[in-house]
Design a protein around this motif. Sequence first.
Motif, mmCIF file in Angstrom:
data_model
loop_
_atom_site.group_PDB
_atom_site.id
_atom_site.type_symbol
_atom_site.label_atom_id
_atom_site.label_comp_id
_atom_site.label_asym_id
_atom_site.label_seq_id
_atom_site.Cartn_x
_atom_site.Cartn_y
_atom_site.Cartn_z
ATOM 1 N N PHE A 53 0.821 -1.210 0.000
ATOM 2 C CA PHE A 53 0.000 0.000 0.000
ATOM 3 C C PHE A 53 0.860 1.266 0.000
ATOM 4 N N LEU A 54 2.063 1.158 0.548
ATOM 5 C CA LEU A 54 2.925 2.333 0.676
ATOM 6 C C LEU A 54 3.819 2.579 -0.532
ATOM 7 N N PHE A 55 4.262 1.506 -1.187
ATOM 8 C CA PHE A 55 5.227 1.625 -2.285
ATOM 9 C C PHE A 55 4.773 0.822 -3.490
ATOM 10 N N LYS A 56 4.713 1.464 -4.647
ATOM 11 C CA LYS A 56 4.262 0.795 -5.867
ATOM 12 C C LYS A 56 5.121 -0.414 -6.213
ATOM 13 N N PHE A 57 6.437 -0.316 -5.978
ATOM 14 C CA PHE A 57 7.335 -1.419 -6.323
ATOM 15 C C PHE A 57 6.851 -2.748 -5.752
ATOM 16 N N TYR A 58 6.379 -2.742 -4.515
ATOM 17 C CA TYR A 58 5.963 -3.989 -3.869
ATOM 18 C C TYR A 58 4.719 -4.589 -4.504
ATOM 19 N N SER A 59 3.888 -3.757 -5.122
ATOM 20 C CA SER A 59 2.687 -4.292 -5.771
ATOM 21 C C SER A 59 3.036 -5.051 -7.050
ATOM 22 N N ASP A 60 4.267 -4.889 -7.543
ATOM 23 C CA ASP A 60 4.718 -5.618 -8.728
ATOM 24 C C ASP A 60 5.296 -6.997 -8.390
ATOM 25 N N LEU A 61 5.310 -7.347 -7.112
ATOM 26 C CA LEU A 61 5.893 -8.619 -6.689
ATOM 27 C C LEU A 61 4.828 -9.576 -6.185
ATOM 28 N N LYS A 62 5.087 -10.860 -6.374
ATOM 29 C CA LYS A 62 4.219 -11.870 -5.767
ATOM 30 C C LYS A 62 5.109 -12.857 -5.016
ATOM 31 N N ILE A 63 4.610 -13.314 -3.882
ATOM 32 C CA ILE A 63 5.350 -14.278 -3.071
ATOM 33 C C ILE A 63 5.245 -15.649 -3.739
ATOM 34 N N ILE A 64 6.397 -16.301 -3.940
ATOM 35 C CA ILE A 64 6.381 -17.634 -4.542
ATOM 36 C C ILE A 64 6.908 -18.708 -3.588
ATOM 37 N N CYS A 75 8.743 -11.226 -9.923
ATOM 38 C CA CYS A 75 8.171 -10.000 -10.463
ATOM 39 C C CYS A 75 6.996 -10.332 -11.380
ATOM 40 N N LYS A 76 5.896 -9.639 -11.177
ATOM 41 C CA LYS A 76 4.703 -9.836 -12.011
ATOM 42 C C LYS A 76 4.887 -9.296 -13.427
ATOM 43 N N ASN A 77 5.909 -8.466 -13.625
ATOM 44 C CA ASN A 77 6.130 -7.852 -14.937
ATOM 45 C C ASN A 77 6.998 -8.688 -15.860
ATOM 46 N N LEU A 78 7.418 -9.842 -15.407
ATOM 47 C CA LEU A 78 8.222 -10.725 -16.252
ATOM 48 C C LEU A 78 7.288 -11.567 -17.117
ATOM 49 N N ASP A 79 7.461 -11.493 -18.420
ATOM 50 C CA ASP A 79 6.673 -12.308 -19.339
ATOM 51 C C ASP A 79 7.185 -13.742 -19.234
ATOM 52 N N LYS A 84 11.138 -11.678 -20.818
ATOM 53 C CA LYS A 84 11.450 -10.257 -20.950
ATOM 54 C C LYS A 84 10.538 -9.446 -20.025
ATOM 55 N N CYS A 85 11.027 -8.289 -19.613
ATOM 56 C CA CYS A 85 10.256 -7.399 -18.750
ATOM 57 C C CYS A 85 9.185 -6.688 -19.572
ATOM 58 N N LYS A 86 7.950 -6.733 -19.091
ATOM 59 C CA LYS A 86 6.846 -6.090 -19.793
ATOM 60 C C LYS A 86 6.892 -4.562 -19.673
ATOM 61 N N ILE A 87 7.602 -4.066 -18.665
ATOM 62 C CA ILE A 87 7.665 -2.616 -18.443
ATOM 63 C C ILE A 87 9.115 -2.128 -18.463
ATOM 64 N N HIS A 88 9.948 -2.751 -19.276
ATOM 65 C CA HIS A 88 11.384 -2.478 -19.257
ATOM 66 C C HIS A 88 11.707 -0.978 -19.299
ATOM 67 N N PHE A 89 11.061 -0.243 -20.158
ATOM 68 C CA PHE A 89 11.337 1.185 -20.292
ATOM 69 C C PHE A 89 10.980 1.945 -19.011
ATOM 70 N N TRP A 90 9.952 1.497 -18.283
ATOM 71 C CA TRP A 90 9.477 2.162 -17.068
ATOM 72 C C TRP A 90 9.847 1.401 -15.798
ATOM 73 N N ARG A 91 10.769 0.477 -15.910
ATOM 74 C CA ARG A 91 11.108 -0.358 -14.755
ATOM 75 C C ARG A 91 11.618 0.479 -13.580
ATOM 76 N N PRO A 92 11.408 -0.034 -12.355
ATOM 77 C CA PRO A 92 11.816 0.711 -11.158
ATOM 78 C C PRO A 92 13.340 0.860 -11.055
ATOM 79 N N ALA A 93 13.767 1.817 -10.257
ATOM 80 C CA ALA A 93 15.195 2.101 -10.075
ATOM 81 C C ALA A 93 15.946 0.878 -9.551
#
Length: 143
Positions: A53-64, A75-79, A84-93
């Motif tokens: 809820f506090l940081f967007k980065f954490y919403s892109d992760l799922k516990i496995i 990472c949920k953004n990995l195809d 490949k990263c689905k958001i490569h251009f906008w990926r977090p720092a």
Amino acid sequence: MEKIRKFILSKILKKHYYRTGKCKGCGECCTHIYVKHHKHVLKDEKEFEKLQFLFKFYSDLKIIDKDDLGLIFECKNLDSETKKCKIHFWRPAICRRYPQEELFDMGGTLSEVCGYKMMPIIPFKEVLKKLEKKQNKKVIRWH
């Protein structure tokens, strides 16, 4: 120039390694992730939910998974097909800076297929030579 770089990295930034190589796009770094928040590796699902809820980065992760070190994420953004990263251009720092020295502080390693390597700023031979000089000076002083 290299001496200046080593000085800044080791003395000012207190780093021990620097990154070489480049990404090969294997996706391995996105599939078995430990997350360090402040000074500890996330171990608790409830803490992770609050951080989402506090940081967007954490919403892109799922516990496995979970092990002795902590929660393991993907990472949920990995195809899953192309790796490949689905958001490569906008990926977090944190993704842009991968790999970082902190990975090793947590006991992590790089995948064998990873194109990056972490090289010591000061080669082990130099560190050993400095230690030997210190030891020799101590021995001389005692005599």
